[in-house]
Design a protein around this motif. Structure first.
Motif, PDB file in Angstrom:
ATOM      1  N   GLN A   1       0.689  -1.321  -0.021  1.00  0.00           N
ATOM      2  CA  GLN A   1      -0.051  -0.012  -0.052  1.00  0.00           C
ATOM      3  C   GLN A   1       0.897   1.388  -0.006  1.00  0.00           C
ATOM      4  O   GLN A   1       0.468   2.485  -0.950  1.00  0.00           O
ATOM      5  CB  GLN A   1      -1.082   0.063   1.287  1.00  0.00           C
ATOM      6  CG  GLN A   1      -2.086  -0.943   1.014  1.00  0.00           C
ATOM      7  CD  GLN A   1      -2.990  -1.199   2.341  1.00  0.00           C
ATOM      8  OE1 GLN A   1      -2.367  -0.734   3.493  1.00  0.00           O
ATOM      9  NE2 GLN A   1      -4.204  -1.347   2.140  1.00  0.00           N
ATOM     10  N   GLU A   2       1.854   1.234   0.388  1.00  0.00           N
ATOM     11  CA  GLU A   2       2.890   2.449   0.889  1.00  0.00           C
ATOM     12  C   GLU A   2       3.616   2.527  -0.377  1.00  0.00           C
ATOM     13  O   GLU A   2       3.468   3.557  -1.040  1.00  0.00           O
ATOM     14  CB  GLU A   2       3.731   2.057   1.895  1.00  0.00           C
ATOM     15  CG  GLU A   2       4.840   3.426   2.062  1.00  0.00           C
ATOM     16  CD  GLU A   2       5.995   3.063   2.979  1.00  0.00           C
ATOM     17  OE1 GLU A   2       6.896   3.724   3.027  1.00  0.00           O
ATOM     18  OE2 GLU A   2       5.575   2.383   4.017  1.00  0.00           O
ATOM     19  N   LEU A   3       3.926   1.383  -1.166  1.00  0.00           N
ATOM     20  CA  LEU A   3       4.560   1.425  -2.442  1.00  0.00           C
ATOM     21  C   LEU A   3       3.415   2.040  -3.711  1.00  0.00           C
ATOM     22  O   LEU A   3       3.785   3.178  -4.292  1.00  0.00           O
ATOM     23  CB  LEU A   3       4.980   0.334  -3.095  1.00  0.00           C
ATOM     24  CG  LEU A   3       5.915  -0.004  -4.311  1.00  0.00           C
ATOM     25  CD1 LEU A   3       7.055   1.160  -4.091  1.00  0.00           C
ATOM     26  CD2 LEU A   3       6.300  -1.322  -4.499  1.00  0.00           C
ATOM     27  N   GLU A   4       2.324   1.728  -3.409  1.00  0.00           N
ATOM     28  CA  GLU A   4       1.280   2.037  -4.324  1.00  0.00           C
ATOM     29  C   GLU A   4       0.973   3.737  -4.136  1.00  0.00           C
ATOM     30  O   GLU A   4       0.746   4.435  -5.039  1.00  0.00           O
ATOM     31  CB  GLU A   4      -0.013   1.306  -4.308  1.00  0.00           C
ATOM     32  CG  GLU A   4      -0.188  -0.029  -4.779  1.00  0.00           C
ATOM     33  CD  GLU A   4      -1.327  -0.727  -4.453  1.00  0.00           C
ATOM     34  OE1 GLU A   4      -2.144  -0.350  -3.853  1.00  0.00           O
ATOM     35  OE2 GLU A   4      -1.476  -1.906  -4.992  1.00  0.00           O
ATOM     36  N   HIS A   5       0.951   4.133  -2.977  1.00  0.00           N
ATOM     37  CA  HIS A   5       0.815   5.435  -2.649  1.00  0.00           C
ATOM     38  C   HIS A   5       1.950   6.376  -3.180  1.00  0.00           C
ATOM     39  O   HIS A   5       1.477   7.313  -3.955  1.00  0.00           O
ATOM     40  CB  HIS A   5       0.778   5.746  -1.132  1.00  0.00           C
ATOM     41  CG  HIS A   5       0.552   7.128  -0.850  1.00  0.00           C
ATOM     42  ND1 HIS A   5      -0.641   7.935  -0.807  1.00  0.00           N
ATOM     43  CD2 HIS A   5       1.629   7.802   0.002  1.00  0.00           C
ATOM     44  CE1 HIS A   5      -0.405   9.104  -0.202  1.00  0.00           C
ATOM     45  NE2 HIS A   5       0.641   8.908   0.060  1.00  0.00           N
ATOM     46  N   ARG A   6       3.252   6.012  -2.977  1.00  0.00           N
ATOM     47  CA  ARG A   6       4.296   6.582  -3.430  1.00  0.00           C
ATOM     48  C   ARG A   6       4.058   6.804  -4.898  1.00  0.00           C
ATOM     49  O   ARG A   6       4.420   7.757  -5.578  1.00  0.00           O
ATOM     50  CB  ARG A   6       5.445   5.824  -3.164  1.00  0.00           C
ATOM     51  CG  ARG A   6       5.834   6.169  -1.575  1.00  0.00           C
ATOM     52  CD  ARG A   6       6.908   5.474  -0.976  1.00  0.00           C
ATOM     53  NE  ARG A   6       8.346   6.066  -1.622  1.00  0.00           N
ATOM     54  CZ  ARG A   6       9.554   5.387  -1.847  1.00  0.00           C
ATOM     55  NH1 ARG A   6       9.591   4.405  -1.046  1.00  0.00           N
ATOM     56  NH2 ARG A   6      10.496   5.951  -2.326  1.00  0.00           N
ATOM     57  N   VAL A   7       3.826   5.621  -5.680  1.00  0.00           N
ATOM     58  CA  VAL A   7       3.849   5.392  -7.225  1.00  0.00           C
ATOM     59  C   VAL A   7       2.666   6.477  -7.860  1.00  0.00           C
ATOM     60  O   VAL A   7       2.701   7.131  -8.438  1.00  0.00           O
ATOM     61  CB  VAL A   7       3.484   4.253  -7.705  1.00  0.00           C
ATOM     62  CG1 VAL A   7       3.162   4.279  -9.184  1.00  0.00           C
ATOM     63  CG2 VAL A   7       4.646   3.252  -7.602  1.00  0.00           C
ATOM     64  N   THR A   8       1.443   6.637  -6.922  1.00  0.00           N
ATOM     65  CA  THR A   8       0.547   7.458  -7.186  1.00  0.00           C
ATOM     66  C   THR A   8       0.787   8.782  -7.036  1.00  0.00           C
ATOM     67  O   THR A   8       0.401   9.882  -7.852  1.00  0.00           O
ATOM     68  CB  THR A   8      -0.717   7.209  -6.235  1.00  0.00           C
ATOM     69  OG1 THR A   8      -1.321   5.499  -6.470  1.00  0.00           O
ATOM     70  CG2 THR A   8      -2.020   8.359  -6.831  1.00  0.00           C
ATOM     71  N   GLU A   9       1.540   9.076  -6.093  1.00  0.00           N
ATOM     72  CA  GLU A   9       1.993  10.708  -5.675  1.00  0.00           C
ATOM     73  C   GLU A   9       3.183  11.029  -6.751  1.00  0.00           C
ATOM     74  O   GLU A   9       3.077  12.283  -7.633  1.00  0.00           O
ATOM     75  CB  GLU A   9       2.733  10.672  -4.292  1.00  0.00           C
ATOM     76  CG  GLU A   9       1.833  10.842  -3.237  1.00  0.00           C
ATOM     77  CD  GLU A   9       0.689  11.901  -3.155  1.00  0.00           C
ATOM     78  OE1 GLU A   9       1.118  12.922  -3.517  1.00  0.00           O
ATOM     79  OE2 GLU A   9      -0.296  11.503  -3.061  1.00  0.00           O
ATOM     80  N   LEU A  10       3.924  10.167  -7.415  1.00  0.00           N
ATOM     81  CA  LEU A  10       4.759  10.120  -8.463  1.00  0.00           C
ATOM     82  C   LEU A  10       4.228  10.832  -9.897  1.00  0.00           C
ATOM     83  O   LEU A  10       4.383  11.380 -10.518  1.00  0.00           O
ATOM     84  CB  LEU A  10       5.849   9.108  -8.637  1.00  0.00           C
ATOM     85  CG  LEU A  10       6.860   9.158  -7.583  1.00  0.00           C
ATOM     86  CD1 LEU A  10       7.844   7.658  -7.666  1.00  0.00           C
ATOM     87  CD2 LEU A  10       7.756  10.375  -7.417  1.00  0.00           C
ATOM     88  N   GLU A  11       3.102   9.787  -9.892  1.00  0.00           N
ATOM     89  CA  GLU A  11       2.186   9.959 -11.066  1.00  0.00           C
ATOM     90  C   GLU A  11       1.454  11.406 -11.057  1.00  0.00           C
ATOM     91  O   GLU A  11       1.505  12.062 -12.407  1.00  0.00           O
ATOM     92  CB  GLU A  11       1.254   8.967 -11.484  1.00  0.00           C
ATOM     93  CG  GLU A  11       1.710   7.603 -11.603  1.00  0.00           C
ATOM     94  CD  GLU A  11       0.654   6.363 -11.597  1.00  0.00           C
ATOM     95  OE1 GLU A  11      -0.335   6.576 -10.970  1.00  0.00           O
ATOM     96  OE2 GLU A  11       1.143   5.531 -12.303  1.00  0.00           O
ATOM     97  N   ILE A  12       1.096  11.889  -9.983  1.00  0.00           N
ATOM     98  CA  ILE A  12       0.583  13.164  -9.931  1.00  0.00           C
ATOM     99  C   ILE A  12       1.354  14.057 -10.262  1.00  0.00           C
ATOM    100  O   ILE A  12       1.443  15.098 -11.031  1.00  0.00           O
ATOM    101  CB  ILE A  12      -0.217  13.389  -8.517  1.00  0.00           C
ATOM    102  CG1 ILE A  12      -1.291  12.366  -8.590  1.00  0.00           C
ATOM    103  CG2 ILE A  12      -0.427  14.759  -8.281  1.00  0.00           C
ATOM    104  CD1 ILE A  12      -1.955  12.366  -6.936  1.00  0.00           C
ATOM    105  N   GLN A  13       2.715  13.987  -9.543  1.00  0.00           N
ATOM    106  CA  GLN A  13       3.719  14.934  -9.839  1.00  0.00           C
ATOM    107  C   GLN A  13       4.133  15.273 -11.267  1.00  0.00           C
ATOM    108  O   GLN A  13       4.360  16.070 -11.960  1.00  0.00           O
ATOM    109  CB  GLN A  13       5.047  14.768  -8.952  1.00  0.00           C
ATOM    110  CG  GLN A  13       4.865  14.978  -7.537  1.00  0.00           C
ATOM    111  CD  GLN A  13       5.975  14.661  -6.695  1.00  0.00           C
ATOM    112  OE1 GLN A  13       7.059  14.075  -7.166  1.00  0.00           O
ATOM    113  NE2 GLN A  13       5.974  14.830  -5.394  1.00  0.00           N
ATOM    114  N   THR A  14       4.394  13.946 -11.913  1.00  0.00           N
ATOM    115  CA  THR A  14       4.912  14.080 -13.386  1.00  0.00           C
ATOM    116  C   THR A  14       3.571  14.775 -14.262  1.00  0.00           C
ATOM    117  O   THR A  14       3.986  15.364 -14.997  1.00  0.00           O
ATOM    118  CB  THR A  14       5.032  12.572 -13.575  1.00  0.00           C
ATOM    119  OG1 THR A  14       5.860  11.875 -12.736  1.00  0.00           O
ATOM    120  CG2 THR A  14       5.301  12.461 -15.143  1.00  0.00           C
ATOM    121  N   ALA A  15       2.220  14.610 -13.948  1.00  0.00           N
ATOM    122  CA  ALA A  15       1.260  15.041 -14.651  1.00  0.00           C
ATOM    123  C   ALA A  15       1.332  16.599 -14.468  1.00  0.00           C
ATOM    124  O   ALA A  15       1.259  17.388 -15.105  1.00  0.00           O
ATOM    125  CB  ALA A  15       0.003  14.452 -14.325  1.00  0.00           C
TER     126      ALA A  15
END
Length: 75
Positions: free
Chosen positions: A5-19
């Motif tokens: 879950q922590e890894l999924e959260h970090r990936v989601t945050e990175l995707e938001i930052q990239t967008a």
């Protein structure tokens, strides 16, 4: 929070930052393109003004170029 879950959260945050970064880069690119167009226009105007000054000097006139020469007679 589990590791997954922590890894999924970090990936989601990175995707938001990239967008958000992609949007910002696009906006900056548009701004630079507009600035380049304005600069090209200004350089063309400066070349025209310089050419007019050179033409006036080449005609043997001793008076320096003045913008007052460009005022229409009804002023």
């Amino acid at each position: 929070m589990s590791d997954i879950q922590e890894l999924e959260h970090r990936v989601t945050e990175l995707e938001i930052q990239t967008a958000l970064q992609e949007d910002l880069i696009g906006s900056l690119n548009d701004t630079i393109a507009k600035m380049q167009q304005a600069l090209d226009l200004q350089q063309g105007q400066l070349r025209l003004l310089y050419q007019r000054m050179q033409d006036k000097g080449a005609n043997g006139e001793r008076e320096p170029y003045s913008l007052r020469d460009e005022i229409p007679p009804h002023y």
